[in-house]
Scaffold this motif. Sequence first.
Motif, PDB file in Angstrom:
ATOM      1  N   UNK A  33      54.681  28.057 -15.535  1.00 13.04           N
ATOM      2  CA  UNK A  33      55.088  26.942 -16.848  1.00 13.04           C
ATOM      3  C   UNK A  33      55.416  25.621 -16.211  1.00 13.04           C
ATOM      4  N   UNK A  34      55.841  25.639 -15.055  1.00 13.55           N
ATOM      5  CA  UNK A  34      56.458  24.345 -14.416  1.00 13.55           C
ATOM      6  C   UNK A  34      55.097  23.758 -13.775  1.00 13.55           C
ATOM      7  N   UNK A  35      54.402  24.470 -13.434  1.00 14.42           N
ATOM      8  CA  UNK A  35      53.206  24.021 -12.700  1.00 14.42           C
ATOM      9  C   UNK A  35      52.371  23.282 -13.753  1.00 14.42           C
ATOM     10  N   UNK A  36      52.284  23.863 -14.913  1.00 11.75           N
ATOM     11  CA  UNK A  36      51.383  23.525 -15.997  1.00 11.75           C
ATOM     12  C   UNK A  36      52.187  22.082 -16.247  1.00 11.75           C
ATOM     13  N   UNK A  37      53.291  22.170 -16.755  1.00 10.17           N
ATOM     14  CA  UNK A  37      54.082  21.010 -17.319  1.00 10.17           C
ATOM     15  C   UNK A  37      53.918  19.640 -16.353  1.00 10.17           C
ATOM     16  N   UNK A  38      54.188  20.183 -14.996  1.00  3.42           N
ATOM     17  CA  UNK A  38      54.218  19.190 -14.116  1.00  3.42           C
ATOM     18  C   UNK A  38      52.667  18.424 -14.016  1.00  3.42           C
ATOM     19  N   UNK A  39      51.630  19.184 -13.915  1.00  4.80           N
ATOM     20  CA  UNK A  39      50.344  18.560 -13.898  1.00  4.80           C
ATOM     21  C   UNK A  39      49.959  17.880 -15.212  1.00  4.80           C
ATOM     22  N   UNK A  40      50.305  18.408 -16.093  1.00  6.52           N
ATOM     23  CA  UNK A  40      49.813  17.664 -17.445  1.00  6.52           C
ATOM     24  C   UNK A  40      50.636  16.116 -17.698  1.00  6.52           C
ATOM     25  N   UNK A  50      47.428  11.125  -7.797  1.00  8.04           N
ATOM     26  CA  UNK A  50      49.040  10.850  -7.945  1.00  8.04           C
ATOM     27  C   UNK A  50      49.432  11.317  -9.444  1.00  8.04           C
ATOM     28  N   UNK A  51      50.500  11.739  -9.295  1.00 11.55           N
ATOM     29  CA  UNK A  51      51.526  12.252 -10.435  1.00 11.55           C
ATOM     30  C   UNK A  51      52.738  11.545 -10.598  1.00 11.55           C
ATOM     31  N   UNK A  52      53.277  11.517 -11.926  1.00 11.46           N
ATOM     32  CA  UNK A  52      54.902  10.997 -12.108  1.00 11.46           C
ATOM     33  C   UNK A  52      55.593  12.092 -11.866  1.00 11.46           C
ATOM     34  N   UNK A  53      56.557  12.206 -11.088  1.00 11.96           N
ATOM     35  CA  UNK A  53      57.328  13.469 -10.968  1.00 11.96           C
ATOM     36  C   UNK A  53      58.319  13.489 -12.439  1.00 11.96           C
ATOM     37  N   UNK A  54      58.428  14.831 -12.475  1.00 15.73           N
ATOM     38  CA  UNK A  54      59.254  15.016 -13.721  1.00 15.73           C
ATOM     39  C   UNK A  54      60.640  15.276 -13.481  1.00 15.73           C
ATOM     40  N   UNK A  55      61.055  15.397 -12.087  1.00 14.95           N
ATOM     41  CA  UNK A  55      62.520  15.431 -11.359  1.00 14.95           C
ATOM     42  C   UNK A  55      62.331  14.644 -10.407  1.00 14.95           C
ATOM     43  N   UNK A  56      63.746  13.829 -10.366  1.00 17.62           N
ATOM     44  CA  UNK A  56      63.698  12.665  -9.236  1.00 17.62           C
ATOM     45  C   UNK A  56      65.010  13.240  -8.446  1.00 17.62           C
ATOM     46  N   UNK A  57      64.811  12.872  -7.062  1.00 18.56           N
ATOM     47  CA  UNK A  57      66.027  13.435  -6.355  1.00 18.56           C
ATOM     48  C   UNK A  57      65.715  13.107  -4.810  1.00 18.56           C
ATOM     49  N   UNK A  58      65.854  14.373  -3.941  1.00 12.53           N
ATOM     50  CA  UNK A  58      65.988  13.714  -2.551  1.00 12.53           C
ATOM     51  C   UNK A  58      64.653  13.572  -1.550  1.00 12.53           C
ATOM     52  N   UNK A  59      63.515  13.548  -2.549  1.00  8.23           N
ATOM     53  CA  UNK A  59      62.257  13.470  -1.774  1.00  8.23           C
ATOM     54  C   UNK A  59      61.396  14.319  -1.266  1.00  8.23           C
ATOM     55  N   UNK A  60      62.070  15.836  -1.480  1.00  5.04           N
ATOM     56  CA  UNK A  60      61.267  16.798  -0.970  1.00  5.04           C
ATOM     57  C   UNK A  60      59.878  16.939  -1.525  1.00  5.04           C
ATOM     58  N   UNK A  88      58.006  17.053  -6.194  1.00  2.00           N
ATOM     59  CA  UNK A  88      58.978  18.038  -6.818  1.00  2.00           C
ATOM     60  C   UNK A  88      60.066  18.280  -6.031  1.00  2.00           C
ATOM     61  N   UNK A  89      61.096  17.105  -5.916  1.00  2.00           N
ATOM     62  CA  UNK A  89      62.254  17.181  -5.094  1.00  2.00           C
ATOM     63  C   UNK A  89      63.127  18.410  -5.352  1.00  2.00           C
ATOM     64  N   UNK A  90      64.145  18.463  -4.537  1.00  2.00           N
ATOM     65  CA  UNK A  90      65.045  19.674  -4.662  1.00  2.00           C
ATOM     66  C   UNK A  90      64.914  20.435  -3.512  1.00  2.00           C
ATOM     67  N   UNK A  91      66.064  21.180  -3.191  1.00  4.10           N
ATOM     68  CA  UNK A  91      66.017  21.969  -1.912  1.00  4.10           C
ATOM     69  C   UNK A  91      65.099  23.264  -2.268  1.00  4.10           C
ATOM     70  N   UNK A  92      64.391  23.519  -1.220  1.00  2.00           N
ATOM     71  CA  UNK A  92      63.232  24.350  -1.541  1.00  2.00           C
ATOM     72  C   UNK A  92      63.607  25.649  -1.700  1.00  2.00           C
ATOM     73  N   UNK A  93      63.195  26.680  -2.276  1.00  3.33           N
ATOM     74  CA  UNK A  93      63.252  28.003  -2.595  1.00  3.33           C
ATOM     75  C   UNK A  93      62.520  28.897  -1.595  1.00  3.33           C
TER      76      UNK A  93
END
Length: 380
Positions: free
Chosen positions: A70-77, A218-228, A233-238
């Motif tokens: 779900x996140x992958x689809x939303x991030x792509x579209x 190039x994509x516009x990020x849906x989440x902004x943060x630490x640059x990961x 898709x920033x945020x501490x990786x799982x």
Amino acid sequence: MIYLDNSATTSPYKEVLDSFYKVSQGFFANPSSIHYLGGEVEQLLTKAKEQAASLLNVLPKELIFTSGGTESNNLAIKGIALQHQNRGKHIITTQIEHPSVLEACRSLEQFGFDVTYLSVDIEGKVSPEQVKAAIREDTILISIMHVNNEIGTIQPIEEIAAISQQYPKLFFHVDHVQGLGKVPLHLAHEGIDLCSMSSHKIHGLKGTGLLYIKRGTSLYPLVHGGGQQEEIRPGTENVSGIVAMVKALRLTFDNQKNKIDEISKLSRSIRECLAADSRIYINSPKTGAPHIINISVPGYKPEVVIHALGKKDIFISTKSACSSKHSDESAVLAACGLEQSRTMHGFRISLSFYNTEEEINQFCRTFLEVLDELSDVMGR
């Protein structure tokens, strides 16, 4: 227990659980930390991404780990739409996409985007000619799933990818969540720009997914943060989930090579058994993915049948788990042009590499017995 709802989720491989536990216990540090514990985790993360890239035949930098399909689809579209809206605001998809694609597209309509929802034939297939005819001067994105999650239709992805190549300013996104590990797809095809995948559909764990983003996209990020993750898709990786997903990916690809014929055989057995009963209609195309068989039994309430099967330790579903608690009608079957007696009474049987011939024979016998029992109650 006979579990035949593998398109909703799969049971994790033991090796996947072992990997998750080992990494969670021994590599718990933040991969962005500069001390040596963080460095060890960062190295593990890098190695996992390299292994995933090798398995998928893409570059490590072309992979972004997410929380799932779900996140992958939303991030792509949404990422493509927001980043490239100056080129145009037209998107093409189909009427039978997963809710995470359809709802993402509908959300963009509120911001001035125009979406074309292509119709499908009775087998749930869209033609490349339809796609080409829908392309306009302001089209920036085509999003079409590889394997339909309810009826198993395989879309002509490579032909559509070849068409998309002819239009340099548009991007082609593929939802590969249901096809991964069952129906091959070559991500290296020049016409595929983005591709979504999910861990828990391939005997991995819930909460981890992948988005392939072709180099130069190039994509516009849906989440902004630490640059990961390339700041997409920033945020501490799982890290535990990522390592476990890569393990699941490797094991699933091994099974795809060695066991896909067994799934096809089981699928044929189900079709032959159920099609012999005049009450049952087979909705899935014969040329569809082998692990999904969709049927309709007009006159029988799906939830009643499913609960009756559950009491006998057999588990199937009505449709996509992401839409099964909403309208009784299957939007996918309706889009295929089937009559309401079938669209309101659909069932999905979905297989894994671990289902056996004995299980399938037991399921078929029990399913028909349940119909007989319910017929007696209904006075038929």
